[in-house]
Design an enzyme around this catalytic site. Structure first.
Site, PDB file in Angstrom:
ATOM      1  N   LYS A  46       0.726 -22.936 -38.215  1.00 34.37           N
ATOM      2  CA  LYS A  46       2.070 -22.990 -38.054  1.00 34.37           C
ATOM      3  C   LYS A  46       2.100 -22.811 -36.438  1.00 34.37           C
ATOM      4  O   LYS A  46       3.395 -22.676 -35.838  1.00 34.37           O
ATOM      5  CB  LYS A  46       2.860 -21.937 -38.664  1.00 34.37           C
ATOM      6  CG  LYS A  46       2.793 -22.343 -40.180  1.00 34.37           C
ATOM      7  CD  LYS A  46       3.780 -21.640 -40.979  1.00 34.37           C
ATOM      8  CE  LYS A  46       4.038 -20.146 -41.030  1.00 34.37           C
ATOM      9  NZ  LYS A  46       4.725 -19.748 -41.899  1.00 34.37           N
TER      10      LYS A  46
ATOM     11  N   LYS B 147       1.854 -20.178 -34.959  1.00 34.00           N
ATOM     12  CA  LYS B 147       2.580 -18.807 -34.814  1.00 34.00           C
ATOM     13  C   LYS B 147       1.350 -17.535 -34.642  1.00 34.00           C
ATOM     14  O   LYS B 147       0.142 -17.829 -35.235  1.00 34.00           O
ATOM     15  CB  LYS B 147       3.343 -18.584 -36.046  1.00 34.00           C
ATOM     16  CG  LYS B 147       4.652 -19.078 -36.116  1.00 34.00           C
ATOM     17  CD  LYS B 147       5.498 -18.410 -37.365  1.00 34.00           C
ATOM     18  CE  LYS B 147       6.813 -18.847 -37.152  1.00 34.00           C
ATOM     19  NZ  LYS B 147       7.762 -18.046 -38.100  1.00 34.00           N
TER      20      LYS B 147
END
Ligand code: C2G
Length: 132
Positions: free
Chosen positions: A44, A46
């Site tokens: 993601k 992240k």
């Protein structure tokens, strides 16, 4: 028993997370949070400040959360819905429409995001403050 599920990273837990967890729980009798693992976060794009283990303990301490399971891939949602006998998937409306493909398996509701707060805003504000 109406079972609800939601997915996310839930890093640096803030009021936006609490609001959606509270509202999701209030829509049923049991809330499962599928928590993004550190490796899934990479996909993601992240990088969570807290490790998966710490984020799991923090979430399990929230009164609205009944169970935390790992979210390892984008592809596990149908299996999760069947495995945990889920009636409702709740997500913030930044995901509006993305999970409509799950409607044959459970209800899907997107809730308005809490305005003016996000994990990245917290990080940016702290960084800025530290710079001054
Ligand atoms: N959220 C919110 N209000 C905010 C911030 C987040 O309602 N101000 C909601 C998001 O919409 C999401 C949940 O809180 O439903 C968790 O947010 P994140 O931790 O950012 O999760 P995300 O990266 O969106 O992961 O497979 C789905 C993904 O794992 C969702």
């Amino acid at each position: 028993m109406k079972k609800v599920i939601t997915y996310g990273t839930f890093d640096l837990l803030h009021i936006g997370h609490i609001n959606i967890l509270k509202r999701a729980r209030e829509m049923g009798d049991y809330l499962i949070v599928a928590l993004s693992t550190d490796s899934f976060n990479k996909t993601k794009k992240k990088k969570a400040y807290y490790s998966y283990d710490d984020r799991k303990i923090i979430l399990e301490s929230v009164r609205y959360v009944d169970q935390v399971i790992p979210e390892k891939t984008w592809k596990q949602k149908i299996k999760d819905i069947q495995t945990y006998d889920i009636d409702l998937l709740v997500m913030g409306d930044d995901w509006k429409g993305v999970f409509d493909f799950l409607k044959p398996y459970c209800d899907v509701i997107y809730l308005p995001r809490t305005r003016h707060i996000s994990t990245s805003k917290i990080k940016d504000d702290l960084y800025e403050g530290w710079q001054q």
